[in-house]
Design a protein around this motif. Structure first.
Motif, PDB file in Angstrom:
ATOM      1  N   HIS A  90      50.186  13.997  38.449  1.00 21.02           N
ATOM      2  CA  HIS A  90      50.800  14.603  39.626  1.00 21.02           C
ATOM      3  C   HIS A  90      52.062  13.894  40.108  1.00 21.02           C
ATOM      4  O   HIS A  90      52.761  14.419  40.964  1.00 21.02           O
ATOM      5  N   GLY A  91      52.322  12.694  39.593  1.00 20.95           N
ATOM      6  CA  GLY A  91      53.492  11.927  40.017  1.00 20.95           C
ATOM      7  C   GLY A  91      53.159  10.963  41.143  1.00 20.95           C
ATOM      8  O   GLY A  91      52.211  11.171  41.893  1.00 20.95           O
ATOM      9  N   ILE A  92      53.948   9.903  41.245  1.00 16.79           N
ATOM     10  CA  ILE A  92      53.684   8.860  42.240  1.00 16.79           C
ATOM     11  C   ILE A  92      53.872   9.371  43.662  1.00 16.79           C
ATOM     12  O   ILE A  92      53.170   8.952  44.586  1.00 16.79           O
ATOM     13  N   ALA A  93      54.796  10.314  43.871  1.00 12.71           N
ATOM     14  CA  ALA A  93      55.004  10.849  45.224  1.00 12.71           C
ATOM     15  C   ALA A  93      53.750  11.555  45.722  1.00 12.71           C
ATOM     16  O   ALA A  93      53.364  11.406  46.885  1.00 12.71           O
ATOM     17  N   ALA A  94      53.096  12.312  44.841  1.00  9.21           N
ATOM     18  CA  ALA A  94      51.861  13.009  45.230  1.00  9.21           C
ATOM     19  C   ALA A  94      50.777  12.000  45.600  1.00  9.21           C
ATOM     20  O   ALA A  94      50.010  12.224  46.538  1.00  9.21           O
ATOM     21  N   VAL A  95      50.726  10.891  44.880  1.00  4.44           N
ATOM     22  CA  VAL A  95      49.729   9.858  45.163  1.00  4.44           C
ATOM     23  C   VAL A  95      50.012   9.196  46.514  1.00  4.44           C
ATOM     24  O   VAL A  95      49.132   9.087  47.362  1.00  4.44           O
ATOM     25  N   THR A  96      51.258   8.789  46.708  1.00  2.00           N
ATOM     26  CA  THR A  96      51.583   8.057  47.939  1.00  2.00           C
ATOM     27  C   THR A  96      51.601   8.949  49.173  1.00  2.00           C
ATOM     28  O   THR A  96      51.573   8.433  50.294  1.00  2.00           O
ATOM     29  N   ASN A  97      51.621  10.262  49.005  1.00  2.00           N
ATOM     30  CA  ASN A  97      51.549  11.162  50.154  1.00  2.00           C
ATOM     31  C   ASN A  97      50.254  10.992  50.947  1.00  2.00           C
ATOM     32  O   ASN A  97      50.167  11.413  52.097  1.00  2.00           O
ATOM     33  N   TYR A  98      49.259  10.384  50.337  1.00  2.00           N
ATOM     34  CA  TYR A  98      47.982  10.152  51.020  1.00  2.00           C
ATOM     35  C   TYR A  98      47.986   8.866  51.841  1.00  2.00           C
ATOM     36  O   TYR A  98      46.980   8.536  52.468  1.00  2.00           O
ATOM     37  N   SER A  99      49.089   8.127  51.861  1.00  2.00           N
ATOM     38  CA  SER A  99      49.115   6.816  52.515  1.00  2.00           C
ATOM     39  C   SER A  99      48.781   6.879  54.007  1.00  2.00           C
ATOM     40  O   SER A  99      48.218   5.933  54.552  1.00  2.00           O
ATOM     41  N   MET A 100      49.087   7.991  54.674  1.00  2.00           N
ATOM     42  CA  MET A 100      48.770   8.080  56.102  1.00  2.00           C
ATOM     43  C   MET A 100      47.261   8.108  56.354  1.00  2.00           C
ATOM     44  O   MET A 100      46.814   7.883  57.477  1.00  2.00           O
ATOM     45  N   TYR A 101      46.487   8.378  55.301  1.00  2.00           N
ATOM     46  CA  TYR A 101      45.025   8.418  55.436  1.00  2.00           C
ATOM     47  C   TYR A 101      44.345   7.208  54.788  1.00  2.00           C
ATOM     48  O   TYR A 101      43.125   7.152  54.721  1.00  2.00           O
ATOM     49  N   LEU A 102      45.135   6.257  54.315  1.00  2.00           N
ATOM     50  CA  LEU A 102      44.602   5.082  53.639  1.00  2.00           C
ATOM     51  C   LEU A 102      43.581   4.365  54.519  1.00  2.00           C
ATOM     52  O   LEU A 102      43.812   4.162  55.717  1.00  2.00           O
ATOM     53  N   ASN A 103      42.441   4.041  53.929  1.00  2.00           N
ATOM     54  CA  ASN A 103      41.331   3.336  54.589  1.00  2.00           C
ATOM     55  C   ASN A 103      40.628   4.164  55.666  1.00  2.00           C
ATOM     56  O   ASN A 103      39.849   3.624  56.449  1.00  2.00           O
ATOM     57  N   ARG A 104      40.886   5.455  55.691  1.00  2.00           N
ATOM     58  CA  ARG A 104      40.228   6.341  56.664  1.00  2.00           C
ATOM     59  C   ARG A 104      39.002   6.976  56.017  1.00  2.00           C
ATOM     60  O   ARG A 104      38.963   7.211  54.815  1.00  2.00           O
ATOM     61  N   ASP A 105      37.997   7.284  56.852  1.00  2.00           N
ATOM     62  CA  ASP A 105      36.795   7.966  56.362  1.00  2.00           C
ATOM     63  C   ASP A 105      37.090   9.452  56.185  1.00  2.00           C
ATOM     64  O   ASP A 105      37.699  10.079  57.058  1.00  2.00           O
ATOM     65  N   VAL A 106      36.659   9.976  55.040  1.00  2.00           N
ATOM     66  CA  VAL A 106      36.845  11.394  54.727  1.00  2.00           C
ATOM     67  C   VAL A 106      35.462  12.000  54.497  1.00  2.00           C
ATOM     68  O   VAL A 106      34.730  11.552  53.605  1.00  2.00           O
ATOM     69  N   PRO A 107      35.083  13.014  55.278  1.00  4.97           N
ATOM     70  CA  PRO A 107      33.792  13.674  55.038  1.00  4.97           C
ATOM     71  C   PRO A 107      33.876  14.574  53.810  1.00  4.97           C
ATOM     72  O   PRO A 107      34.911  15.198  53.542  1.00  4.97           O
ATOM     73  N   ILE A 108      32.783  14.615  53.060  1.00  6.24           N
ATOM     74  CA  ILE A 108      32.727  15.415  51.830  1.00  6.24           C
ATOM     75  C   ILE A 108      31.381  16.112  51.755  1.00  6.24           C
ATOM     76  O   ILE A 108      30.340  15.514  52.072  1.00  6.24           O
ATOM     77  N   ASP A 109      31.394  17.369  51.322  1.00 11.00           N
ATOM     78  CA  ASP A 109      30.167  18.093  51.003  1.00 11.00           C
ATOM     79  C   ASP A 109      30.065  18.174  49.496  1.00 11.00           C
ATOM     80  O   ASP A 109      31.010  18.615  48.824  1.00 11.00           O
ATOM     81  N   LEU A 110      28.927  17.751  48.958  1.00  3.63           N
ATOM     82  CA  LEU A 110      28.661  17.910  47.528  1.00  3.63           C
ATOM     83  C   LEU A 110      27.887  19.209  47.380  1.00  3.63           C
ATOM     84  O   LEU A 110      26.799  19.358  47.929  1.00  3.63           O
ATOM     85  N   THR A 111      28.470  20.172  46.668  1.00  2.83           N
ATOM     86  CA  THR A 111      27.970  21.543  46.692  1.00  2.83           C
ATOM     87  C   THR A 111      27.286  22.012  45.417  1.00  2.83           C
ATOM     88  O   THR A 111      26.543  22.994  45.461  1.00  2.83           O
ATOM     89  N   SER A 112      27.554  21.351  44.282  1.00  3.52           N
ATOM     90  CA  SER A 112      26.955  21.763  43.002  1.00  3.52           C
ATOM     91  C   SER A 112      26.897  20.586  42.052  1.00  3.52           C
ATOM     92  O   SER A 112      27.696  19.650  42.160  1.00  3.52           O
ATOM     93  N   LEU A 113      25.975  20.667  41.115  1.00  7.62           N
ATOM     94  CA  LEU A 113      25.927  19.736  39.994  1.00  7.62           C
ATOM     95  C   LEU A 113      26.272  20.532  38.751  1.00  7.62           C
ATOM     96  O   LEU A 113      25.673  21.582  38.493  1.00  7.62           O
ATOM     97  N   LEU A 114      27.255  20.076  37.994  1.00  6.65           N
ATOM     98  CA  LEU A 114      27.635  20.707  36.733  1.00  6.65           C
ATOM     99  C   LEU A 114      27.387  19.702  35.631  1.00  6.65           C
ATOM    100  O   LEU A 114      27.698  18.514  35.787  1.00  6.65           O
ATOM    101  N   PHE A 115      26.821  20.168  34.519  1.00  7.87           N
ATOM    102  CA  PHE A 115      26.591  19.250  33.412  1.00  7.87           C
ATOM    103  C   PHE A 115      26.619  19.966  32.070  1.00  7.87           C
ATOM    104  O   PHE A 115      26.340  21.153  31.964  1.00  7.87           O
ATOM    105  N   SER A 116      26.999  19.169  31.070  1.00  8.43           N
ATOM    106  CA  SER A 116      27.026  19.634  29.681  1.00  8.43           C
ATOM    107  C   SER A 116      26.460  18.507  28.828  1.00  8.43           C
ATOM    108  O   SER A 116      25.986  17.497  29.358  1.00  8.43           O
ATOM    109  N   GLU A 117      26.563  18.647  27.523  1.00 12.95           N
ATOM    110  CA  GLU A 117      26.096  17.585  26.634  1.00 12.95           C
ATOM    111  C   GLU A 117      27.003  16.360  26.689  1.00 12.95           C
ATOM    112  O   GLU A 117      26.616  15.282  26.250  1.00 12.95           O
ATOM    113  N   GLN A 118      28.224  16.532  27.227  1.00 10.18           N
ATOM    114  CA  GLN A 118      29.200  15.453  27.234  1.00 10.18           C
ATOM    115  C   GLN A 118      29.400  14.767  28.586  1.00 10.18           C
ATOM    116  O   GLN A 118      29.794  13.606  28.635  1.00 10.18           O
ATOM    117  N   SER A 119      29.163  15.503  29.688  1.00  9.29           N
ATOM    118  CA  SER A 119      29.449  14.924  31.005  1.00  9.29           C
ATOM    119  C   SER A 119      28.685  15.645  32.112  1.00  9.29           C
ATOM    120  O   SER A 119      28.158  16.743  31.902  1.00  9.29           O
TER     121      SER A 119
END
Length: 186
Positions: A90-119
């Motif tokens: 995505h490029g370094i700019a896309a990565v550093t765009n998250y700097s304003m949220y660095l070290n902040r808590d982010v809530p996440i919902d885990l909604t599905s489990l996907l699996f195959s023979e490889q992962s």
């Protein structure tokens, strides 16, 4: 010892002109400089909570238990994160765009489990920080929880496509599992 003010002003002006022309170089000190390179931005999740959650899923769904029974979750799940942006993709700019949220808590919902023979991976739905929705540059936000020997964790990105081809399984998690993690740079 006193230095005349006019002399100091003249010296500073000469140095500023040299910097403006690109003729000035940063002085080298005896200390080595640490160079840190940011590779990706991610929300880091608590590994113990992910393991406990997976163990609970095994108790609730025999398909999940059947898949995970021969996987050593203690050695498989040693790190857990949702990649938000990767420098190589995505490029370094896309990565550093998250700097304003660095070290902040982010809530996440885990909604599905996907699996195959490889992962295997948990599908992640990112929440908001200060009213701003956190979105991943990855097409499919997820937490990779297992890969077969010799398989790169990046291969988990293909799981939704494999599900559509009938080569992987998706099991919905209802209700979604709520977890929080810290936004970090790696």
């Amino acid at each position: 010892m006193a230095v005349p003010f006019d002399y100091v002003v003249k010296q500073v002006l000469e140095q500023l002109k040299a910097v403006a022309k690109g003729e000035s170089r940063t002085p080298i000190t005896g200390k080595p400089r640490l160079r840190t390179t940011i590779i990706f931005a991610a929300v880091t999740l608590p590994v113990a909570e992910i393991r406990t959650f997976l163990n609970g899923l095994c108790e609730k769904d025999p398909r999940i238990k059947g898949f995970l029974q021969d996987k050593d979750l203690l050695s498989c799940v040693t790190k857990a994160h949702v990649t938000l942006a990767h420098r190589g993709s995505h490029g370094i700019a896309a990565v550093t765009n998250y700097s304003m949220y660095l070290n902040r808590d982010v809530p996440i919902d885990l909604t599905s489990l996907l699996f195959s023979e490889q992962s295997a991976a948990l599908e992640a739905c990112l929440g908001s920080v200060d009213g701003e929705k956190i979105s991943s540059k990855n097409e499919w936000p997820h937490v990779t929880i297992w890969t077969a020997p010799g398989v790169s964790p990046k291969e988990a990105n293909t799981l939704p496509q494999l599900v559509s081809e009938g080569k992987a399984i998706r099991i919905s998690i209802n209700p979604p599992f709520n977890i929080s993690g810290t936004l970090d740079f790696y």
